[in-house]
Design an enzyme around this catalytic site. Sequence first.
Site, short mmCIF file in Angstrom:
data_model
loop_
_atom_site.label_atom_id
_atom_site.label_comp_id
_atom_site.label_asym_id
_atom_site.label_seq_id
_atom_site.Cartn_x
_atom_site.Cartn_y
_atom_site.Cartn_z
N CYS A 119 0.82 -1.22 0.00
CA CYS A 119 0.00 0.00 0.00
C CYS A 119 0.85 1.26 0.00
O CYS A 119 0.33 2.37 -0.16
CB CYS A 119 -0.92 0.00 1.22
SG CYS A 119 -0.01 -0.03 2.78
N CYS A 172 -2.99 -4.57 6.69
CA CYS A 172 -2.34 -3.70 7.66
C CYS A 172 -1.79 -4.55 8.82
O CYS A 172 -0.70 -4.28 9.33
CB CYS A 172 -3.31 -2.65 8.21
SG CYS A 172 -4.21 -1.74 6.92
FE1 FES Z 1 -1.26 0.81 4.42
FE2 FES Z 1 -3.10 0.29 6.30
S1 FES Z 1 -3.43 1.01 4.28
S2 FES Z 1 -0.98 -0.01 6.41
#
Ligand code: FES
Length: 140
Positions: A54, A123
């Site tokens: 992400c 995450c």
């Molecule tokens: Fe990247 Fe949660 S969206 S760690």
Amino acid sequence: MSSDFEKFAERLQEEILEDARKHYTETVIDNWMHPRNMGRMEDPDGYGRVTGPCGDTMEIFISVKKGKIIDCKFVTDGCGTSIACGSIVTELAKGKSLDKAKEINQTVALETCGGLPPDDEHCALLLSNTLIEAIRNYER
Ligand code: FES
């Protein structure tokens, strides 16, 4: 007596929390709003830094004595869920032997926080990977 602005801010925060409660457990919300162990550590015995797919980065610092993690801290530039998971995973790691701490994987993190929406499960993986990296760094 609180001003109109303070009342507005309180109402806004309550609305944000109400919305968050539809998707997240109380454990996640509590650890997101009151994160434990957040911050850097001077002279850690082990350090892990991982950037997830992400694009967010997690850093974990561990202090080790007689094969046990006696202190554990984290910092992140990531989302609220990563803050909550950082708090949960560092709390789980503290006081554990290195071998036991290695067992804190994504599944354990998810079980401890009562689950996350599918889009946020990565995450928790970022956290457990960073903890493993910090432990490996210590072992090297
Ligand atoms: Fe990247 Fe949660 S969206 S760690």
